[in-house]
Structure formats: structure tokens, C-alpha cells
Motif scaffolding. Structure first.
Motif, PDB file in Angstrom:
ATOM      1  N   GLN A 126     -34.021  34.240  21.614  1.00  0.00           N
ATOM      2  CA  GLN A 126     -34.339  33.474  20.267  1.00  0.00           C
ATOM      3  C   GLN A 126     -32.794  32.430  20.102  1.00  0.00           C
ATOM      4  OE1 GLN A 126     -34.828  35.995  16.741  1.00  0.00           O
ATOM      5  NE2 GLN A 126     -35.355  34.131  15.624  1.00  0.00           N
ATOM      6  N   GLU A 127     -31.817  32.999  19.904  1.00  0.00           N
ATOM      7  CA  GLU A 127     -30.536  32.191  19.465  1.00  0.00           C
ATOM      8  C   GLU A 127     -30.636  30.917  20.658  1.00  0.00           C
ATOM      9  OE1 GLU A 127     -27.161  34.449  19.176  1.00  0.00           O
ATOM     10  OE2 GLU A 127     -27.997  35.780  17.855  1.00  0.00           O
ATOM     11  N   SER A 128     -30.741  31.348  21.676  1.00  0.00           N
ATOM     12  CA  SER A 128     -30.521  30.191  22.708  1.00  0.00           C
ATOM     13  C   SER A 128     -31.675  29.165  22.495  1.00  0.00           C
ATOM     14  CB  SER A 128     -30.987  30.799  24.401  1.00  0.00           C
ATOM     15  OG  SER A 128     -30.022  31.657  24.686  1.00  0.00           O
ATOM     16  N   GLY A 129     -32.951  29.617  22.147  1.00  0.00           N
ATOM     17  CA  GLY A 129     -33.830  28.383  21.764  1.00  0.00           C
ATOM     18  C   GLY A 129     -33.527  27.592  20.487  1.00  0.00           C
ATOM     19  N   GLU A 130     -32.891  28.188  19.651  1.00  0.00           N
ATOM     20  CA  GLU A 130     -32.275  27.788  18.306  1.00  0.00           C
ATOM     21  C   GLU A 130     -31.138  26.657  18.841  1.00  0.00           C
ATOM     22  OE1 GLU A 130     -33.766  27.573  15.706  1.00  0.00           O
ATOM     23  OE2 GLU A 130     -35.174  29.466  15.536  1.00  0.00           O
ATOM     24  N   ASP A 131     -30.335  27.132  19.580  1.00  0.00           N
ATOM     25  CA  ASP A 131     -29.247  26.505  20.092  1.00  0.00           C
ATOM     26  C   ASP A 131     -29.705  24.889  20.812  1.00  0.00           C
ATOM     27  OD1 ASP A 131     -27.441  28.206  19.245  1.00  0.00           O
ATOM     28  OD2 ASP A 131     -27.009  29.021  21.193  1.00  0.00           O
ATOM     29  N   PHE A 132     -30.712  25.196  21.709  1.00  0.00           N
ATOM     30  CA  PHE A 132     -31.244  23.955  22.491  1.00  0.00           C
ATOM     31  C   PHE A 132     -32.098  23.071  21.099  1.00  0.00           C
ATOM     32  CE2 PHE A 132     -31.694  26.637  26.335  1.00  0.00           C
ATOM     33  CZ  PHE A 132     -30.849  26.013  26.886  1.00  0.00           C
ATOM     34  N   LYS A 133     -32.490  23.401  20.425  1.00  0.00           N
ATOM     35  CA  LYS A 133     -33.583  23.019  19.210  1.00  0.00           C
ATOM     36  C   LYS A 133     -32.247  22.111  18.477  1.00  0.00           C
ATOM     37  CE  LYS A 133     -36.745  24.023  15.624  1.00  0.00           C
ATOM     38  NZ  LYS A 133     -37.443  24.979  15.069  1.00  0.00           N
ATOM     39  N   SER A 134     -31.370  22.610  18.469  1.00  0.00           N
ATOM     40  CA  SER A 134     -30.250  21.979  17.408  1.00  0.00           C
ATOM     41  C   SER A 134     -29.428  20.649  18.300  1.00  0.00           C
ATOM     42  CB  SER A 134     -29.151  22.790  17.137  1.00  0.00           C
ATOM     43  OG  SER A 134     -28.418  23.238  18.069  1.00  0.00           O
ATOM     44  N   ILE A 135     -29.434  20.667  19.799  1.00  0.00           N
ATOM     45  CA  ILE A 135     -28.910  19.790  20.573  1.00  0.00           C
ATOM     46  C   ILE A 135     -29.858  18.815  21.209  1.00  0.00           C
ATOM     47  CG2 ILE A 135     -26.860  21.127  20.638  1.00  0.00           C
ATOM     48  CD1 ILE A 135     -27.881  21.487  23.684  1.00  0.00           C
ATOM     49  N   ILE A 136     -30.905  19.084  21.037  1.00  0.00           N
ATOM     50  CA  ILE A 136     -32.243  18.273  21.956  1.00  0.00           C
ATOM     51  C   ILE A 136     -32.922  17.612  20.950  1.00  0.00           C
ATOM     52  CG2 ILE A 136     -34.110  18.203  23.734  1.00  0.00           C
ATOM     53  CD1 ILE A 136     -31.311  18.995  25.020  1.00  0.00           C
TER      54      ILE A 136
END
Length: 123
Positions: A104-114
Motif C-alpha cells: 500500500q505504501e509503495s503504491g502511495e509513493d508511486f502516486k506521489s512521484i508519477i
């Protein structure tokens, strides 16, 4: 242009890319010995797809686990799709298990940079 398909293994994800429907899937585990070598054919396929894409492109990401080098490769996939999003609709569905905080955190991280719409969804 042909569809792109690569069967998953215990160390590599299943990759299904359908240029006609614009539906893409990355599913399983991504811990290949050499991530760049594994993902290079997908990059090449995406470069061709970007020349004549579907109006809507939807990427479903259903990973159980991925390593750091795979993370960099996923960013490259997302960056390629970012260029397409200027003219066409691109959506990423990031799926994760309810109790899998890391994914879940990985998805949120990608969401913040992509710069693409990434929708977080429970499996």
C-alpha cells in the motif's frame, strides 16, 4: 503490432499487454536476477505502443512483492506512460492486500512521484 505476454515465475511477474484494448497487467513477484534485462523487452514494446496507442490505457499492477531494482523498472514503465497521458487517457490501478502495508505504501509513493492517476484498490 502483437500483444506482449510473458508468463510469471516465482521470481518474475506475469506481463500481459494488449495493444488493441489498451489493457495491461503486471502481476506476481518481481525479484529477477537482472531487472533491467527482464524489463527491457517490455520497454521496447511500450516504445512501439506509444506510436499508435489505444485512446484509453489501463495498467493493473497486482504485485505481491518487488525489490529495489524492480521498483526503478516500474518507474520507467510509468514514465513511458506519462508521455502518453498528454494525449490519451492513462490509468493505473494499484492493487494490494488489506494487511499488506508495504505494498500500500509503495503504491502511495508511486502516486506521489508519477504524474498519472493511480487508483489504490484492495484485492
Amino acid at each position: 503490432m502483437k500483444k506482449y505476454f510473458k508468463e510469471g515465475t516465482t521470481k518474475t511477474p506475469r506481463l500481459e499487454m494488449d495493444n488493441e484494448s489498451g489493457r495491461f497487467l503486471i502481476e506476481g513477484r518481481s525479484i529477477p536476477e537482472n531487472s533491467i534485462e527482464f524489463y527491457q523487452p517490455l520497454y521496447d514494446w511500450l516504445d512501439e505502443y506509444l506510436k499508435d496507442p489505444s485512446m484509453n490505457t489501463i495498467l493493473d499492477v497486482k504485485l505481491e512483492y518487488f525489490n529495489t531494482s524492480s521498483s526503478k523498472c516500474l518507474v520507467e514503465v510509468f514514465r513511458k506512460l506519462e508521455t502518453l497521458n498528454k494525449k490519451n487517457n492513462v490509468f493505473i490501478n494499484w492493487f494490494y492486500e488489506e494487511d499488506d502495508e508495504d505494498m500500500q505504501e509503495s503504491g502511495e509513493d508511486f502516486k506521489s512521484i508519477i504524474n498519472l492517476p493511480i487508483y489504490m484498490s484492495l484485492l
